[in-house]
Design a protein around this motif. Structure first.
Motif, PDB file in Angstrom:
ATOM      1  N   ASP A  33      43.640  39.015  41.364  1.00 48.57           N
ATOM      2  CA  ASP A  33      43.769  37.953  41.222  1.00 48.57           C
ATOM      3  C   ASP A  33      42.107  36.754  40.682  1.00 48.57           C
ATOM      4  O   ASP A  33      42.168  36.496  39.816  1.00 48.57           O
ATOM      5  N   GLY A  34      41.312  38.081  40.174  1.00 50.11           N
ATOM      6  CA  GLY A  34      39.695  37.591  40.383  1.00 50.11           C
ATOM      7  C   GLY A  34      39.255  38.729  38.823  1.00 50.11           C
ATOM      8  O   GLY A  34      38.349  37.341  38.184  1.00 50.11           O
ATOM      9  N   PHE A  62      37.946  30.714  50.040  1.00 47.28           N
ATOM     10  CA  PHE A  62      39.163  30.444  49.140  1.00 47.28           C
ATOM     11  C   PHE A  62      40.886  32.092  48.949  1.00 47.28           C
ATOM     12  O   PHE A  62      41.241  31.307  49.114  1.00 47.28           O
ATOM     13  N   THR A  63      39.954  33.243  48.758  1.00 45.75           N
ATOM     14  CA  THR A  63      40.475  33.712  48.717  1.00 45.75           C
ATOM     15  C   THR A  63      40.679  34.833  49.704  1.00 45.75           C
ATOM     16  O   THR A  63      41.993  34.644  50.493  1.00 45.75           O
ATOM     17  N   VAL A  64      39.556  35.781  50.009  1.00 43.30           N
ATOM     18  CA  VAL A  64      39.568  36.995  51.382  1.00 43.30           C
ATOM     19  C   VAL A  64      40.235  35.909  52.702  1.00 43.30           C
ATOM     20  O   VAL A  64      40.700  36.643  53.666  1.00 43.30           O
ATOM     21  N   GLY A  65      39.726  34.450  52.554  1.00 48.06           N
ATOM     22  CA  GLY A  65      39.714  34.296  54.286  1.00 48.06           C
ATOM     23  C   GLY A  65      41.506  33.456  54.343  1.00 48.06           C
ATOM     24  O   GLY A  65      41.825  33.520  55.244  1.00 48.06           O
ATOM     25  N   VAL A  95      32.136  38.197  39.166  1.00 45.89           N
ATOM     26  CA  VAL A  95      32.314  39.843  40.240  1.00 45.89           C
ATOM     27  C   VAL A  95      31.944  39.130  41.618  1.00 45.89           C
ATOM     28  O   VAL A  95      32.572  39.941  42.605  1.00 45.89           O
ATOM     29  N   GLY A  96      31.155  38.090  41.986  1.00 41.65           N
ATOM     30  CA  GLY A  96      30.890  37.511  43.423  1.00 41.65           C
ATOM     31  C   GLY A  96      32.550  37.220  43.302  1.00 41.65           C
ATOM     32  O   GLY A  96      32.737  37.565  44.758  1.00 41.65           O
ATOM     33  N   PHE A  97      33.510  36.572  43.518  1.00 42.10           N
ATOM     34  CA  PHE A  97      34.104  35.925  43.623  1.00 42.10           C
ATOM     35  C   PHE A  97      35.373  36.603  43.077  1.00 42.10           C
ATOM     36  O   PHE A  97      36.115  36.965  44.313  1.00 42.10           O
ATOM     37  N   THR A  98      35.514  38.045  42.389  1.00 42.24           N
ATOM     38  CA  THR A  98      36.580  38.871  42.820  1.00 42.24           C
ATOM     39  C   THR A  98      36.341  40.470  43.944  1.00 42.24           C
ATOM     40  O   THR A  98      37.364  40.006  44.682  1.00 42.24           O
ATOM     41  N   ALA A  99      35.226  40.644  43.800  1.00 44.45           N
ATOM     42  CA  ALA A  99      34.333  41.361  44.603  1.00 44.45           C
ATOM     43  C   ALA A  99      34.405  40.920  45.890  1.00 44.45           C
ATOM     44  O   ALA A  99      33.392  41.468  46.780  1.00 44.45           O
ATOM     45  N   GLY A 135      29.867  33.522  44.538  1.00 43.74           N
ATOM     46  CA  GLY A 135      30.887  33.952  44.343  1.00 43.74           C
ATOM     47  C   GLY A 135      31.386  34.427  45.562  1.00 43.74           C
ATOM     48  O   GLY A 135      32.773  34.084  46.035  1.00 43.74           O
ATOM     49  N   ALA A 136      30.405  35.279  46.141  1.00 43.66           N
ATOM     50  CA  ALA A 136      30.995  36.335  46.875  1.00 43.66           C
ATOM     51  C   ALA A 136      31.166  35.459  48.610  1.00 43.66           C
ATOM     52  O   ALA A 136      31.686  35.797  49.238  1.00 43.66           O
ATOM     53  N   MET A 137      30.377  34.485  48.951  1.00 47.03           N
ATOM     54  CA  MET A 137      30.006  34.255  49.934  1.00 47.03           C
ATOM     55  C   MET A 137      31.004  33.197  50.088  1.00 47.03           C
ATOM     56  O   MET A 137      30.610  32.291  51.508  1.00 47.03           O
TER      57      MET A 137
END
Length: 475
Positions: free
Chosen positions: A420-421, A191-194, A181-185, A141-143
């Motif tokens: 968002d997450g 798709f979010t941070v980018g 957790v990966g997607f959120t943080a 999720g994070a990467m």
């Protein structure tokens, strides 16, 4: 392990009909009606939108204006469900295709073989699986920004942990919480941070240091929460939130872990699975794969697994259909949840809600503005569960708003990211999350009661980190 006889509507209350929890479709339809009523009560308005350099349609800050009212008519309430299904068709059919492919995987009996082998090798050390797999899904999720893509793995984790002495909540939590957790943080989620950093004119994936710290802290807390519960269930199975329903589910499992071992064919199937995961990671990160490519990859995986396992072609087809059948409800929930947004957008009140929230944030004292942005993003996520969609909707407003009130754009992106997450694995309007619960056979109410303390912890951590970012001038 079949889940087709397990509803997510609250079977545990069958003996007391008067206390039954409403079906998730009933809850969603009620929210759709409320959204329709809002189109009569909320002043209609719109922001102008323009295409950015990357071809995205984004909101133009300062362009909000009143428009002619377009209240939802009676039939619009019912038509919105069809429109929601139509607009979410890519996700719905993606869920069916991936679910069908994993139906073929289950039919090869590789899960039984893996469970048998792992249960023997991990005897006495079963809980080690929890942090290992949660770390794996969290990194995904994070990467890579994976969320919906991890749902099928619930079909593997739930029977695995149940045979090791835990329960279905533990299995679903490993996948859902780990990924969330990966997607959120996330420190590299494209798709979010980018998207958010691109809109805010920030270097892609900048500010990674603080994001890594946030990810580590939230993951550590989440692993502690799941392991604490799992150990309690391991010692005393009746402490499980899903004790009664899991007893029904286990009665449908026609194997014992120690009766099965991985055969050569099973190992070939697992090689195909690993190759699929590697290809998925490369495709998403290097070639920008999204739903069509990923669905095609999993369909190919299912066919190859059936061939390697020497299944007759008709059995492959039937197994695919059975895999789809287990996800019918979860897939349809995605479309029904999308109907809420359809009503708000067609009624011209979605932008009004956004404008009101942004105005409220701008009126806060400087020290609370970042926290206010975070609260706004948290609330908006219950309406717009799409990460990239929420970024495109809010960041063109929040980024310049931060400039005006002394909040760095990096902090504004962080407020969006965390807001968002967190609720994605709590709110019933999150389609992929509800699909995951349906796949695990877990009623939403039971999950919500179990996870609520962790969700509150995550919200508190989010508030702390956003405030800290504002204080240190995060950039």
């Amino acid at each position: 392990m079949s889940k087709t006889n397990v509803s997510t509507t609250g079977l545990e209350t069958k003996k007391q009909p008067g206390s039954r929890v409403p079906h998730v479709f009933v809850i969603l339809f009620f929210v759709i009606v409320l959204a329709a009523v809002a189109t009569y009560l909320v002043t209609p308005g719109e922001y102008q939108r323009a295409e950015d350099a990357r071809g995205r349609m984004i909101v133009v800050d300062g362009t909000y204006h009143a428009v002619e009212a377009a209240p939802a008519k009676f039939m619009a309430i019912f038509q919105s469900i069809y429109k929601g299904m139509h607009e979410a068709a890519d996700i719905i059919f993606y869920i069916f295709i991936v679910g069908g492919s994993f139906g073929v995987l289950r039919a090869t009996n590789v899960i039984e073989g893996a469970v048998g082998s792992i249960s023997r090798k991990m005897a006495g050390r079963e809980k080690i699986l929890i942090p290992v797999f949660m770390l794996f899904f969290s990194l995904a999720g994070a990467m890579l920004g994976l969320a919906e893509e991890t749902i099928p793995y619930i079909t593997i984790m739930v029977p695995l942990v149940m045979m090791l002495g835990f329960d279905s909540i533990t299995g679903a939590a490993i996948v859902l919480i780990g990924t969330s957790v990966g997607f959120t943080a996330a420190f590299m989620n494209p798709f979010t941070v980018g998207v958010a950093q691109g809109i805010a004119d920030l270097p892609l994936f900048s500010g990674m240091g603080l994001r890594l710290i946030i990810w580590f802290v939230m993951l550590a807390v989440s692993i502690w929460y799941v392991m604490r519960y799992a150990e309690k269930v391991k010692k005393e199975p009746t402490k499980s939130v899903m004790y009664e329903l899991d007893r029904v589910n286990k009665s449908q499992v026609n194997f014992q872990g120690d009766e099965y071992r991985l055969t050569t064919r099973h190992k070939l199937v697992l090689i195909i699975l690993v190759a699929t995961l590697v290809t998925l990671a490369v495709g998403v990160s290097k070639f920008g794969w999204f739903i069509p490519e990923i669905a095609g990859l999993f369909l190919l995986m299912g066919i190859l697994m059936g061939v390697v396992a020497r299944m007759p072609v008709n059995d492959i087809a039937e197994s695919f259909i059975e895999g789809c059948r287990t996800l019918v409800m979860g897939a349809l929930v995605v479309g029904v949840a999308r109907a809420i947004l359809v009503i708000l957008e067609d009624g011209k009140v979605m932008d009004t809600i956004l404008h009101s929230l942004a105005t409220g944030v701008g009126s806060l004292p400087g020290g609370l503005t970042a926290f206010g942005m975070y609260l706004v993003q948290c609330m908006i996520n219950y309406i717009v569960p799409s990460g990239s969609g929420q970024a495109a909707l809010t960041m063109p407003i929040m980024a310049p708003l931060g400039d005006l009130v002394g909040v760095s754009r990096q902090t504004a992106v962080l407020a969006f990211q965390l807001g968002d997450g967190i609720s994605n694995i709590f709110t019933p309007t999150s389609g992929y999350f509800m699909a995951g619960l349906a796949l695990a056979g877990i009623p939403w109410v039971k999950w919500a009661k179990w996870i609520l303390p962790l969700i509150l912890i995550h919200y508190i951590l989010g508030a702390v980190f956003v405030t800290l970012a504002h204080v240190i001038g995060y950039s």
